[in-house]
Design a protein around this motif. Structure first.
Motif, PDB file in Angstrom:
ATOM      1  N   LEU A   1      -7.035   3.084   0.670  1.00  0.00           N
ATOM      2  CA  LEU A   1      -6.314   2.298  -0.402  1.00  0.00           C
ATOM      3  C   LEU A   1      -6.613   0.917   0.025  1.00  0.00           C
ATOM      4  O   LEU A   1      -7.172  -0.189  -0.537  1.00  0.00           O
ATOM      5  N   LYS A   2      -6.366   0.495   1.387  1.00  0.00           N
ATOM      6  CA  LYS A   2      -6.555  -0.491   2.097  1.00  0.00           C
ATOM      7  C   LYS A   2      -7.941  -1.146   1.995  1.00  0.00           C
ATOM      8  O   LYS A   2      -8.413  -2.188   1.630  1.00  0.00           O
TER       9      LYS A   2
ATOM     10  N   GLY B   1       6.832   0.468 -11.503  1.00  0.00           N
ATOM     11  CA  GLY B   1       5.681   0.932 -12.064  1.00  0.00           C
ATOM     12  C   GLY B   1       4.485   0.137 -11.498  1.00  0.00           C
ATOM     13  O   GLY B   1       4.647  -0.921 -10.640  1.00  0.00           O
ATOM     14  N   PHE B   2       3.373   0.785 -11.684  1.00  0.00           N
ATOM     15  CA  PHE B   2       1.803   0.130 -11.523  1.00  0.00           C
ATOM     16  C   PHE B   2       0.798   0.333 -12.465  1.00  0.00           C
ATOM     17  O   PHE B   2       0.980   1.178 -13.158  1.00  0.00           O
TER      18      PHE B   2
ATOM     19  N   ILE C   1       0.781  -1.203   0.114  1.00  0.00           N
ATOM     20  CA  ILE C   1      -0.010  -0.180   0.231  1.00  0.00           C
ATOM     21  C   ILE C   1       0.986   1.356   0.216  1.00  0.00           C
ATOM     22  O   ILE C   1       0.453   2.246  -0.653  1.00  0.00           O
ATOM     23  N   PRO C   2       1.802   1.314   1.035  1.00  0.00           N
ATOM     24  CA  PRO C   2       2.645   2.605   0.863  1.00  0.00           C
ATOM     25  C   PRO C   2       3.296   2.764  -0.645  1.00  0.00           C
ATOM     26  O   PRO C   2       3.329   4.201  -1.225  1.00  0.00           O
ATOM     27  N   GLN C   3       3.689   1.847  -1.211  1.00  0.00           N
ATOM     28  CA  GLN C   3       4.156   1.947  -2.659  1.00  0.00           C
ATOM     29  C   GLN C   3       3.348   2.263  -3.770  1.00  0.00           C
ATOM     30  O   GLN C   3       3.553   3.317  -4.450  1.00  0.00           O
ATOM     31  N   ILE C   4       1.863   1.870  -3.452  1.00  0.00           N
ATOM     32  CA  ILE C   4       0.896   2.081  -4.325  1.00  0.00           C
ATOM     33  C   ILE C   4       0.716   3.685  -4.302  1.00  0.00           C
ATOM     34  O   ILE C   4       0.663   4.296  -5.379  1.00  0.00           O
TER      35      ILE C   4
ATOM     36  N   LEU D   1      -1.538  -4.180 -10.343  1.00  0.00           N
ATOM     37  CA  LEU D   1      -0.246  -4.830 -10.751  1.00  0.00           C
ATOM     38  C   LEU D   1       0.872  -3.804 -10.472  1.00  0.00           C
ATOM     39  O   LEU D   1       0.925  -2.818 -10.606  1.00  0.00           O
ATOM     40  N   LEU D   2       1.864  -4.534  -9.903  1.00  0.00           N
ATOM     41  CA  LEU D   2       3.147  -3.874  -9.766  1.00  0.00           C
ATOM     42  C   LEU D   2       4.329  -4.490 -10.701  1.00  0.00           C
ATOM     43  O   LEU D   2       4.457  -5.714 -10.666  1.00  0.00           O
TER      44      LEU D   2
END
Length: 164
Positions: A44-45, A67-68, A17-20, A57-58
């Motif tokens: 987001l969670k 990227g996502f 989640i932090p990366q998203i 998708l990561l």
């Protein structure tokens, strides 16, 4: 999911989640819209992992997220089946031109075919010529006959019969 030399694509997990959120904010900076981002890790969670209203998708190069793609299902009444709507695609600037975006879109296309979806679609800002050129190079067709509309905030609540 897609695995190439030093790149892999995988479904995001709750710990991502932090990366998203970081990717969402970086995309907003690129689009000069950071002031519009109200998403939080908690939201987001809730919406991605608890309510399952979207999927992510990561793309990772050498185990580093680069990227996502955030997407969800829509439905075509004309086709009589679901489709996939790509809400956001973002690749870190230093990884652009290294097929990360193409790999993410290929993974989405694979998911769409696997799930028997009728189409994969998305929107792109009119001024974003590098992205437009990229999408056209993949064979995407620009939809010129359609105009997007949106209700949000107070106008959405007003139509719903609610006041601020």
């Amino acid at each position: 999911m897609e695995n190439t030399d030093n790149m892999k694509v995988r479904f995001a997990r709750e710990e991502d989640i932090p990366q998203i959120l970081g990717f969402i904010q970086a995309l907003a900076v690129y689009e000069d819209m950071l002031d519009q981002v109200v998403a939080t890790e908690e939201l987001l969670k809730e919406w991605i992992f608890e309510k399952k209203k979207a999927e992510v998708l990561l793309a990772e190069c050498e185990e580093k997220p680069v990227g996502f793609a955030l997407f969800f299902h829509n439905f075509s009444t004309f086709l009589g089946r679901a489709g996939i709507y790509l809400e956001d695609l973002f690749v870190l600037p230093e990884y652009r031109g290294r097929k990360v975006g193409k790999t993410l879109l290929r993974a989405l296309a694979e998911i769409a075919v696997e799930r028997e979806c009728g189409r994969l679609e998305w929107s792109c800002l009119d001024w974003n010529q590098p992205s437009i050129d990229f999408y056209l190079s993949l064979g995407a067709r620009q939809m010129s006959d359609w105009t997007g509309y949106r209700l949000e905030g107070s106008t959405l609540k007003s139509l719903a019969g609610l006041s601020e």
